[in-house]
Design an enzyme around this catalytic site. Sequence first.
Site, PDB file in Angstrom:
ATOM      1  N   GLN A 153      60.112  69.552  12.976  1.00  0.00           N
ATOM      2  CA  GLN A 153      60.939  70.232  13.972  1.00  0.00           C
ATOM      3  C   GLN A 153      60.889  71.750  13.825  1.00  0.00           C
ATOM      4  O   GLN A 153      61.119  72.282  12.734  1.00  0.00           O
ATOM      5  CB  GLN A 153      62.398  69.769  13.877  1.00  0.00           C
ATOM      6  CG  GLN A 153      62.603  68.297  14.157  1.00  0.00           C
ATOM      7  CD  GLN A 153      62.518  67.415  12.937  1.00  0.00           C
ATOM      8  OE1 GLN A 153      61.955  67.809  11.907  1.00  0.00           O
ATOM      9  NE2 GLN A 153      63.076  66.219  13.021  1.00  0.00           N
ATOM     10  N   ASP A 203      60.122  69.432  19.237  1.00  0.00           N
ATOM     11  CA  ASP A 203      61.460  70.010  19.464  1.00  0.00           C
ATOM     12  C   ASP A 203      61.411  71.452  19.977  1.00  0.00           C
ATOM     13  O   ASP A 203      62.108  72.332  19.461  1.00  0.00           O
ATOM     14  CB  ASP A 203      62.298  69.950  18.188  1.00  0.00           C
ATOM     15  CG  ASP A 203      62.682  68.526  17.812  1.00  0.00           C
ATOM     16  OD1 ASP A 203      62.196  67.590  18.464  1.00  0.00           O
ATOM     17  OD2 ASP A 203      63.464  68.354  16.870  1.00  0.00           O
ATOM     18  N   ASP A 217      59.214  64.950  21.536  1.00  0.00           N
ATOM     19  CA  ASP A 217      60.641  65.184  21.801  1.00  0.00           C
ATOM     20  C   ASP A 217      60.894  66.651  22.147  1.00  0.00           C
ATOM     21  O   ASP A 217      61.883  67.247  21.699  1.00  0.00           O
ATOM     22  CB  ASP A 217      61.491  64.827  20.577  1.00  0.00           C
ATOM     23  CG  ASP A 217      61.327  63.377  20.151  1.00  0.00           C
ATOM     24  OD1 ASP A 217      60.996  62.533  21.001  1.00  0.00           O
ATOM     25  OD2 ASP A 217      61.526  63.085  18.954  1.00  0.00           O
ATOM     26  N   ARG A 259      62.520  59.011  25.101  1.00  0.00           N
ATOM     27  CA  ARG A 259      62.988  57.937  24.237  1.00  0.00           C
ATOM     28  C   ARG A 259      64.429  58.235  23.842  1.00  0.00           C
ATOM     29  O   ARG A 259      64.851  59.406  23.818  1.00  0.00           O
ATOM     30  CB  ARG A 259      62.097  57.789  23.005  1.00  0.00           C
ATOM     31  CG  ARG A 259      62.018  59.005  22.098  1.00  0.00           C
ATOM     32  CD  ARG A 259      61.212  58.682  20.845  1.00  0.00           C
ATOM     33  NE  ARG A 259      61.051  59.840  19.973  1.00  0.00           N
ATOM     34  CZ  ARG A 259      60.660  59.755  18.700  1.00  0.00           C
ATOM     35  NH1 ARG A 259      60.423  58.568  18.160  1.00  0.00           N
ATOM     36  NH2 ARG A 259      60.501  60.846  17.969  1.00  0.00           N
TER      37      ARG A 259
END
Length: 529
Positions: A326, A349, A370, A446
């Site tokens: 991240q 991220d 993500d 997700r």
Amino acid sequence: MPSLLLLFFLPLHFSSAAHQTLPPEIAAACNATRFPDQCASSISQSNRLLQNPTPLQIIQAALYLSSENLKTAKSMVKAILDSAEKIPNRNRTAAALSCMDALGYSEYRISLSNDAIPLGRIKDARAWLSASLLYQTGCRSGLKYVNDTHEVDQTMSFLDNLTVLSSNALSMVVAYDNFGNETAAWLPPRTERDGFWEHSSGTGEVVRGVRIPAKTEVNVTVCKDGSEGCYRTVQAAVEAAPGESAVRFVIHIKEGVYEESVRVGIEKKNLVFLGDGMGKTVITGSLSVGQPGISTYNSATVGVLGDGFIASELTIQNTAGPDVHQAVAFRSDSDLSIIHNCEFISNQDTLYAHSLRQFYNSCRILGNVDFIFGNSASFFLNCHILVRPHPLNPQLGDENPITAHGRTDPAQSTGFVFQNCLLNGTEEFMALYYANPQRHRTFLGRPWKEYSRTVFIHCELEALVSSSGWMPWSGDIGLNTLYYGEFENFGTGSNSSKRVAWSNQIPAEHAFSYSIQNFIQGNEWIPSS
């Protein structure tokens, strides 16, 4: 320790007989929460209620309970900090400091909500209480990684109880918003997955026209050469801005690459970052969770807390790379924020739309895992969402979920809405994709948390979007409670015939629920075209 700590020891189950002795208004209000027994046991001991209380008085009593227990939680976290100073523990200290900040933000949002509700500003209160609950759960989540003392364990248990109280207060506000003063009609929070859409106002197009506020007089300037009257860093200009400003304070960031971490405090309201264009004005950093003491939250190159933030015509990036996991480029907790013609670049991220109401217009967002995530109510209009290759070894293949929304409670008024957006890959990624589509799979999202909510409306979904559309997080977590919807998308990746069974096509009669007006109340704060 304050006496309110005794609430921690209240029984989690309240007898039905005792429940029946409650005034009917309170019993009905508690039945509209996710935790009715805890609601009854806590409110029954409140000294803030008069006989035959009104629905608003019941809500305010619930908010008071949450607020007072929040003060106790802060004192318990402070005790953890004090202990960590006596026996140094870097990780525990960092978690406790982050927790103290989060509880402070939570307390601030509850206070705003308590003032707003009597004035009829229920949508504002719902947004603020949704964020308040998020900060509490975030505090608790941070502590679980340093749960190596009885003190931390007890604090986490108390925070569990606190989040129940806060969830119940939020549920009551939602019920009041949906059903008014008739507490007998109040119901526990429901979602689209239950077949429930809230009443939406307005008719016509799902998207309304918007414009960004006209350029106003520049208050300060940032430039690389540090010429006279010019700040050398963006952070120095932020610090020069007044606190609690009711008017826009415009910072012109001239063309150049600014290597720094920028933090906009909660008191810095109505701040404007005005650049010279994407790729020309660039704010860049390289913090990541791969470095000691750095969390996902504080890895952001630019992190904003102050409400009413506006950014236009710039690039924000994090160059840490994918090997450190991240690494956030931009993080926002700014309510009523507008981001226009901006570019965000990282890998995992990229954009942390953490909390509250945010509007992104004509932006470019690049990443690979993500890379749009958080628990805000964010609206993305006319944006380009681009998947990047994994630079470490792109030939090995990858799975790229674009979004990971983090709603933990069905009463939270949060979710991601994408409208008129393009979902594609960069040229480098698409070259890899076309060479071997099965190795490079991309998904719309997700479920980071149980009640994750994300919808795509009138978006162009290119070939890289997997035919299944969405991917699970872990096992069946959230698959029965999330809401993932699509409406009138187009492009090669929009074919819905093979979508996962736990996603949905939005009914046409409910599409307007996700308008700027209804979802983030944008008609009240985003200038119309």
